[in-house]
Design a protein around this motif. Structure first.
Motif, PDB file in Angstrom:
ATOM      1  N   GLY A   1       0.752  -1.254   0.111  1.00 51.20           N
ATOM      2  CA  GLY A   1       0.124  -0.128  -0.124  1.00 51.20           C
ATOM      3  C   GLY A   1       0.960   1.342   0.297  1.00 51.20           C
ATOM      4  N   HIS A   2       1.986   1.125   0.665  1.00 46.76           N
ATOM      5  CA  HIS A   2       2.949   2.162   0.215  1.00 46.76           C
ATOM      6  C   HIS A   2       3.791   2.522  -0.976  1.00 46.76           C
ATOM      7  N   LEU A   3       3.745   1.372  -1.699  1.00 51.63           N
ATOM      8  CA  LEU A   3       4.804   1.376  -2.999  1.00 51.63           C
ATOM      9  C   LEU A   3       4.531   2.792  -3.735  1.00 51.63           C
ATOM     10  N   ARG A   4       3.304   3.448  -3.997  1.00 50.05           N
ATOM     11  CA  ARG A   4       3.103   4.338  -5.087  1.00 50.05           C
ATOM     12  C   ARG A   4       3.840   5.364  -4.456  1.00 50.05           C
ATOM     13  N   GLN A   5       3.751   5.753  -3.185  1.00 47.64           N
ATOM     14  CA  GLN A   5       4.078   6.907  -2.674  1.00 47.64           C
ATOM     15  C   GLN A   5       5.608   6.880  -2.284  1.00 47.64           C
ATOM     16  N   VAL A   6       6.314   5.789  -2.308  1.00 47.40           N
ATOM     17  CA  VAL A   6       7.766   5.234  -2.203  1.00 47.40           C
ATOM     18  C   VAL A   6       8.234   5.748  -3.425  1.00 47.40           C
ATOM     19  N   ILE A   7       7.558   5.481  -4.180  1.00 49.43           N
ATOM     20  CA  ILE A   7       8.402   5.596  -5.981  1.00 49.43           C
ATOM     21  C   ILE A   7       8.243   6.884  -6.246  1.00 49.43           C
ATOM     22  N   ASP A   8       7.303   7.609  -5.955  1.00 51.92           N
ATOM     23  CA  ASP A   8       6.914   9.089  -6.220  1.00 51.92           C
ATOM     24  C   ASP A   8       7.955  10.066  -5.304  1.00 51.92           C
ATOM     25  N   LEU A   9       8.189   9.680  -4.096  1.00 47.32           N
ATOM     26  CA  LEU A   9       9.236  10.344  -3.226  1.00 47.32           C
ATOM     27  C   LEU A   9      10.405  10.149  -3.518  1.00 47.32           C
TER      28      LEU A   9
ATOM     29  N   THR B   1      11.244  -1.415  -9.983  1.00 46.72           N
ATOM     30  CA  THR B   1      11.966  -2.761 -10.284  1.00 46.72           C
ATOM     31  C   THR B   1      12.834  -2.724  -8.987  1.00 46.72           C
ATOM     32  N   SER B   2      13.715  -1.627  -8.700  1.00 44.05           N
ATOM     33  CA  SER B   2      14.582  -1.514  -7.728  1.00 44.05           C
ATOM     34  C   SER B   2      13.935  -1.621  -6.382  1.00 44.05           C
ATOM     35  N   VAL B   3      12.556  -1.103  -6.296  1.00 44.63           N
ATOM     36  CA  VAL B   3      11.774  -1.177  -4.875  1.00 44.63           C
ATOM     37  C   VAL B   3      11.253  -2.640  -4.940  1.00 44.63           C
ATOM     38  N   ALA B   4      10.742  -3.214  -5.843  1.00 40.26           N
ATOM     39  CA  ALA B   4      10.140  -4.584  -5.767  1.00 40.26           C
ATOM     40  C   ALA B   4      11.235  -5.481  -5.758  1.00 40.26           C
ATOM     41  N   GLU B   5      12.344  -5.445  -5.840  1.00 41.76           N
ATOM     42  CA  GLU B   5      13.508  -6.419  -5.657  1.00 41.76           C
ATOM     43  C   GLU B   5      13.691  -6.456  -4.184  1.00 41.76           C
ATOM     44  N   HIS B   6      13.756  -5.138  -3.510  1.00 40.43           N
ATOM     45  CA  HIS B   6      14.023  -5.140  -1.947  1.00 40.43           C
ATOM     46  C   HIS B   6      12.634  -5.833  -1.478  1.00 40.43           C
ATOM     47  N   LEU B   7      11.532  -5.557  -1.761  1.00 40.47           N
ATOM     48  CA  LEU B   7      10.202  -6.145  -1.187  1.00 40.47           C
ATOM     49  C   LEU B   7      10.095  -7.557  -1.318  1.00 40.47           C
ATOM     50  N   ASP B   8      10.935  -8.085  -2.319  1.00 45.43           N
ATOM     51  CA  ASP B   8      10.758  -9.541  -2.768  1.00 45.43           C
ATOM     52  C   ASP B   8      11.933 -10.342  -2.183  1.00 45.43           C
ATOM     53  N   SER B   9      12.831  -9.592  -1.485  1.00 45.23           N
ATOM     54  CA  SER B   9      14.230 -10.243  -1.071  1.00 45.23           C
ATOM     55  C   SER B   9      14.324 -10.890   0.091  1.00 45.23           C
ATOM     56  N   ALA B  10      14.911 -12.035   0.461  1.00 40.83           N
ATOM     57  CA  ALA B  10      14.863 -12.536   1.639  1.00 40.83           C
ATOM     58  C   ALA B  10      15.659 -11.624   2.698  1.00 40.83           C
ATOM     59  N   GLY B  11      15.364 -11.618   3.760  1.00 45.27           N
ATOM     60  CA  GLY B  11      16.299 -10.757   4.774  1.00 45.27           C
ATOM     61  C   GLY B  11      15.923  -9.195   4.566  1.00 45.27           C
ATOM     62  N   LYS B  12      14.763  -8.850   3.979  1.00 44.42           N
ATOM     63  CA  LYS B  12      14.587  -7.647   3.992  1.00 44.42           C
ATOM     64  C   LYS B  12      14.338  -6.880   4.850  1.00 44.42           C
ATOM     65  N   SER B  13      14.753  -5.279   4.979  1.00 45.86           N
ATOM     66  CA  SER B  13      14.520  -4.545   5.881  1.00 45.86           C
ATOM     67  C   SER B  13      13.794  -3.089   5.252  1.00 45.86           C
ATOM     68  N   CYS B  14      12.724  -3.012   4.773  1.00 42.90           N
ATOM     69  CA  CYS B  14      12.037  -1.989   4.340  1.00 42.90           C
ATOM     70  C   CYS B  14      10.935  -1.398   5.021  1.00 42.90           C
ATOM     71  N   TRP B  15      11.215   0.212   5.391  1.00 42.30           N
ATOM     72  CA  TRP B  15      10.479   0.723   6.507  1.00 42.30           C
ATOM     73  C   TRP B  15      10.079   2.003   5.657  1.00 42.30           C
ATOM     74  N   VAL B  16       9.090   2.600   6.021  1.00 41.89           N
ATOM     75  CA  VAL B  16       8.413   3.775   5.940  1.00 41.89           C
ATOM     76  C   VAL B  16       8.056   4.708   6.841  1.00 41.89           C
ATOM     77  N   ALA B  17       8.128   5.995   7.062  1.00 40.42           N
ATOM     78  CA  ALA B  17       7.585   6.986   8.042  1.00 40.42           C
ATOM     79  C   ALA B  17       6.525   7.599   7.499  1.00 40.42           C
ATOM     80  N   VAL B  18       5.464   7.459   8.276  1.00 44.07           N
ATOM     81  CA  VAL B  18       4.093   7.870   7.857  1.00 44.07           C
ATOM     82  C   VAL B  18       3.655   9.037   8.553  1.00 44.07           C
ATOM     83  N   ASP B  19       3.014   9.985   8.114  1.00 40.00           N
ATOM     84  CA  ASP B  19       2.300  11.094   8.893  1.00 40.00           C
ATOM     85  C   ASP B  19       0.894  10.946   8.386  1.00 40.00           C
TER      86      ASP B  19
ATOM     87  N   VAL C   1      13.837  11.136   2.391  1.00 39.10           N
ATOM     88  CA  VAL C   1      13.004  11.743   3.276  1.00 39.10           C
ATOM     89  C   VAL C   1      12.502  12.957   2.640  1.00 39.10           C
ATOM     90  N   SER C   2      11.099  13.351   2.720  1.00 39.94           N
ATOM     91  CA  SER C   2      10.407  14.331   2.151  1.00 39.94           C
ATOM     92  C   SER C   2      11.307  15.712   2.621  1.00 39.94           C
TER      93      SER C   2
END
Length: 192
Positions: A19-27, A45-63, A91-92
């Motif tokens: 659900g965060h994907l579009r905003q991460v790409i745009d930012l 592709t570069s974002v998807a590769e991280h989301l699909d990798s073993a041992g991933k650490s993908c985080w978002v800061a949300v307001d 970071v924005s």
């Protein structure tokens, strides 16, 4: 799911989901200069590769429902299974200087160490002093310097060995503000 890390009353650091994907790409496109190395590979592709990798650490800061920052890393660095790679952090511009990047880095690195990382590696463009400072502040030290060598096409006219891309004043100010290039030491503001 890991617990949220509170930054300010309305901002939380949470694991990145689809659900965060579009905003991460745009930012990323807003913050990274995708015409300059090392940001030329920023893509879905570069974002998807991280989301699909073993041992991933993908985080978002949300307001509320707005993504104001993200970090993408994984347990994949070259041939070292025990080293992790922090590849993307942004970071924005309106949220920079408020501790968002530090909180993203803490969540990301803590999880990578839990996954078994002995070291976490990242890279910073030579003139990106803001990013280098953030990395130092968060426990990273300089390891190796790599120089990008460029060979021009001999069939094209070359302006000279010191050929540089010329940036307009507005573009240059914007890139300095984002920490993508170093300023020239002048601190005056342009007249409005």
């Amino acid at each position: 799911m890991e617990s949220d890390i509170s930054i300010q009353p309305d901002i939380a650091v949470v694991p990145m989901g689809l659900g965060h994907l579009r905003q991460v790409i745009d930012l990323g496109y807003q913050v990274f200069d995708t015409h300059a190395k090392p940001y030329t590979s920023w893509s879905l592709t570069s974002v998807a590769e991280h989301l699909d990798s073993a041992g991933k650490s993908c985080w978002v800061a949300v307001d509320s429902d707005r993504v104001v920052g993200f970090v993408l890393a994984s347990m994949e660095f070259e041939l070292r299974e025990d080293w992790a790679y922090l590849e993307w952090i942004a970071v924005s511009p309106d949220m920079q200087g408020r501790g968002v990047a530090g909180k993203l880095m803490t969540a990301c690195c803590d999880l990578l160490f839990k996954h078994g990382a002995r070291r976490i590696v990242t890279d910073v463009e030579l003139h990106n002093a803001a990013s280098a400072g953030m990395m130092r502040k968060n426990g990273f030290t300089e390891g190796t310097t790599v120089t990008l060598f460029v060979r021009p096409n001999p069939d094209e006219a070359v302006a000279g060995e010191d050929e540089q891309v010329t940036l307009g004043p507005g573009t240059k100010r914007d890139l300095i503000r984002r920490g993508r290039i170093a300023g020239d030491g002048r601190h005056g503001r342009p007249a409005r």
